[in-house]
Design an enzyme around this catalytic site. Structure first.
Site, PDB file in Angstrom:
ATOM      1  N   GLU A 113      62.917  49.897  60.476  1.00  0.00           N
ATOM      2  CA  GLU A 113      63.328  49.659  58.724  1.00  0.00           C
ATOM      3  C   GLU A 113      64.244  50.881  58.407  1.00  0.00           C
ATOM      4  O   GLU A 113      64.713  50.722  57.362  1.00  0.00           O
ATOM      5  CB  GLU A 113      61.870  49.679  58.173  1.00  0.00           C
ATOM      6  CG  GLU A 113      61.267  48.467  58.557  1.00  0.00           C
ATOM      7  CD  GLU A 113      62.036  47.129  58.159  1.00  0.00           C
ATOM      8  OE1 GLU A 113      62.459  46.972  56.897  1.00  0.00           O
ATOM      9  OE2 GLU A 113      62.084  46.164  58.874  1.00  0.00           O
ATOM     10  N   SER A 390       3.809  26.736  31.312  1.00  0.00           N
ATOM     11  CA  SER A 390       2.798  27.061  31.787  1.00  0.00           C
ATOM     12  C   SER A 390       2.524  28.128  32.716  1.00  0.00           C
ATOM     13  O   SER A 390       1.446  28.403  33.222  1.00  0.00           O
ATOM     14  CB  SER A 390       2.046  25.583  32.226  1.00  0.00           C
ATOM     15  OG  SER A 390       1.649  24.711  30.985  1.00  0.00           O
TER      16      SER A 390
END
Length: 720
Positions: A113, A390
């Protein structure tokens, strides 16, 4: 000066106009004058210096501080066994330091690169000229001549368009980067931000994806392959075209040899090696066990004071109590629609489940929603606030009643009741006169619960529930608390934690998911401090367990049963409110619940719509939907776990006859004759008591008379 390239373009336009006018002059006589050359040189120097100064100033204003900020490091979540189970990060990158990158990997990328990387100062004029010559020869202008610094600038600060303005900005940023960071810092940042194809940003992600290894483990040929991908991630991906990827890899190796990074022999050996890619499935931890991880984040924030940003960026190590088998069981069931009521208008009936180890308070599994997951979405297992119905009775009424001396065979009033205008009704619309506590719990009768709540006192019930961690407000000071009539409500996690007291001989441990949080190098930042409270006596807790076992075996929750494995539990349903909106709907529920436990785990499940209206309500009960989910989840979670009974407290004596059939069989499953005789005698005695109560009822006595006379006479000296 942030728009320097645009200003430069305008200057070029003005210069062009000036030259046009200049051509109109009589140059033959003009340029022979000495002043002409002197003025021209001064003008050119002025333009050059002005442009240079303007450029330098513009470059100095560019902000590259993003490069100096530490990259977000992923946080890892571990289960109870120390296995890594999930990854959290605000970034698509898993950063590595330059020290973690092998030398041959660095050299492969530099050779490919930017071979003059350590020489230039951000912009390589020689490379640009060489690229320009090559472009003119080929006429395709594919050569860019960009340095590593320029590529880094483009990836972090610019778009990918190929305009002169963008290229000038790229050069400016590259120069500023070189002036700000060292070469090693630039290379490290580049390796962490560059794109390697197939959705992978950064060297570490690429190493994982293509080879199933960490960056440190990359060999020479693997490094060359990755370096080769950078020129064209789509073209040179070994997954798309292995032959092209091989050619490109070998070209990189020859470039490395030409530049002296490797010997010709090393290049030849690496060139001869085949491409070997990852064969095992990619173990992607991101998004794994999302329902549990969402709660871990919630607990880290609320209990330990971390911020979401810290959790996503600091690379924390969070060790939890999750049991993968339990969590997988819950997630499997919650993905299967057959275990949930069918929704309406594309709205799902929602649900949440919390599963705890009652012996430690450890949250072993948790799911807070049905359907697609989203990061930190509303968690119905921990953040929900709904009336419990309940399931609150054992905590608000029957638990404190046992502490006050009431026994399971105590008779409770079940008839017309009006307590200062409050007139509770049983779910079947009927009354039975007098029932035992065991029957009232087993069938979830409402009137006996409210009547008993009034007898023991609201404050006694509230104190017991609050000791078990149930959240109450100042508004919660009325008899309807016995049936779950809360001002705000509870979550499945609240209820599961509270019920662990019954499952663990009265001792409740604080529910928690996190064991400790450390830095990446092991420094402890936060650690769970065990907290517990003795909610009730171990004998009362075991008595409640036997009562709740009866609910599953003979009462409202047979669908929660797990075969021969002991299960205790309680159902709960919250009816639609008596408002005009729901007028005419005879059977409808807003919320349904089930909470149950085995000797190993305690789980609470809620079901309902997020918004209940006339078109969206439930027609199921706690004994069907939630109880079925409990059965399915616990069956999977406890698969292959040996069956064992609930532990009996030391010195516990049975002296009432509601025990599940065979509870005291010997180890071979047989009752001795004496036990059978005792059971029969106790059963006959209880039946005689019920007959006496029936006679009282037939005498048309008022509830007050029944209590004041019958209760005093019959139960005189009965309580211990």
């Amino acid at each position: 000066m942030k728009n320097f390239p645009d200003i430069l373009g305008k200057c070029q336009t003005l210069l062009g106009k000036a030259l046009s006018k200049f051509r109109m002059l009589n140059l033959k006589s003009f340029y022979k004058k000495p002043k002409f050359w002197r003025n021209l040189i001064i003008l050119l120097l002025f333009v050059l210096l002005t442009g240079l100064g303007t450029g330098i100033y513009w470059i100095s204003t560019l902000d590259v501080s993003k490069l100096e900020s530490p990259l977000a490091k992923p946080t890892y979540i571990y289960d109870q066994a120390g296995n890594k189970i999930s990854q959290l990060s605000s970034s698509r990158i898993e950063p590595v330091t330059l020290e973690q990158v092998p030398q041959h990997t660095q050299e492969a990328i530099i050779a490919t690169e930017d071979k003059r990387f350590y020489i230039h100062q951000g912009v390589d004029i020689r490379s640009i000229l060489r690229a320009l010559v090559q472009d003119l020869k080929t006429q395709n202008f594919s050569e860019g001549g960009s340095t590593i610094s320029q590529q880094l600038a483009k990836n972090l600060f610019l778009t990918s368009d190929k305009t002169l303005s963008r290229k000038l900005k790229e050069a400016g940023y590259a120069i500023k980067i070189e002036a700000t960071l060292s070469k090693d810092e630039i290379l490290e940042s580049y390796l962490n931000h560059i794109y390697f194809g197939e959705g992978n940003w950064g060297l570490q992600e690429a190493a994982h994806y293509y080879f199933g290894k960490n960056t440190e483990e990359l060999n020479l040929e693997e490094s060359a392959l990755l370096a080769g991908i950078l020129k064209g991630p789509t073209i040179y991906s070994p997954l798309k075209n292995k032959e092209l990827a091989l050619q490109r890899r070998n070209l990189v190796l020859s470039m490395m040899a030409d530049q002296g990074y490797i010997t010709a022999k090393e290049a030849a050996q690496a060139t001869a090696a085949p491409i070997v890619l990852r064969t095992k499935p990619l173990d992607n931890l991101s998004g794994k066990y999302a329902p549990y991880v969402d709660y871990v984040i919630e607990e880290a924030i609320n209990r330990y004071g971390f911020t979401e940003d810290q959790i996503l960026t600091l690379g924390l190590q969070i060790y939890t109590q999750m049991d993968a088998k339990v969590q997988q069981a819950a997630e499997t069931v919650y993905k299967d629609d057959q275990f949930f009521p069918q929704g309406k208008d594309d709205l799902k009936v929602q649900s949440g489940i919390a599963i705890l180890d009652q012996h430690t308070g450890a949250i072993r599994g948790l799911v807070g929603y049905r359907g697609e997951s989203a990061f930190r979405q509303f968690n119905r297992a921990s953040q929900l606030k709904r009336q419990p119905g309940s399931i609150i009775k054992p905590l608000m009424v029957y638990g404190p009643a046992l502490e006050k001396g009431y026994r399971p065979d105590a008779l409770l009033y079940d008839g017309p009741l009006n307590l200062d205008g409050y007139t509770p009704k049983d779910w079947d619309g009927q009354t039975r006169g007098w029932v035992t506590m065991e029957e009232a719990i087993q069938q979830s009768w409402n009137i006996p619960a409210v009547w008993l709540f009034d007898q023991i006192g609201i404050e006694a019930g509230k104190a017991f529930a609050q000791k078990a961690g149930i959240p109450l407000t100042e508004k919660d000071a009325h008899l309807s608390l016995a049936l779950g009539g809360f001002a705000e409500g509870v979550s499945p996690l609240d209820i599961a934690q509270a019920y662990t007291a019954f499952a663990n001989q009265g001792l409740m441990h604080t529910a928690h998911a996190i064991i400790k949080i450390t830095t990446a190098d092991g420094h402890v930042l936060a650690q769970m401090q065990p907290e517990s409270v003795q909610v009730t006596d171990s004998h009362h807790a075991y008595t409640m367990t036997l009562l709740l076992q009866n609910v599953v075996q003979q009462g409202t929750a047979p669908k929660a049963a797990l075969g021969s494995r002991p299960v205790a539990g309680k159902t709960g349903s919250v009816e639609l409110p008596p408002t005009q909106e729901f007028a005419g709907i005879s059977k409808g529920q807003k919320d349904v619940w089930f909470v149950g436990y085995t000797p190993e785990l305690t789980a609470a499940i809620w079901m309902g719509y997020d918004q209940t209206d006339r078109e969206h309500y439930l027609t199921t009960s706690g004994g069907s939907g939630p109880a079925v989910v409990f059965h399915e989840v616990l069956s999977l979670a406890l698969k292959d776990t040996p069956i064992k009974p609930f532990e009996v407290p030391a010195g516990y004596v049975k002296d009432w006859n509601i025990w599940p059939e065979g509870w005291d069989d010997d180890e071979y499953g047989r009752d001795d004759d004496e036990n059978k005789k005792n059971k029969k005698n106790t059963k006959d005695k209880n039946q005689n008591n019920k007959n006496k109560n029936k006679d009282k009822k037939q005498g048309n006595q008022s509830p007050e008379y029944d209590y004041n006379e019958f209760w005093d006479n019959f139960f005189q000296g009965l309580w211990r």
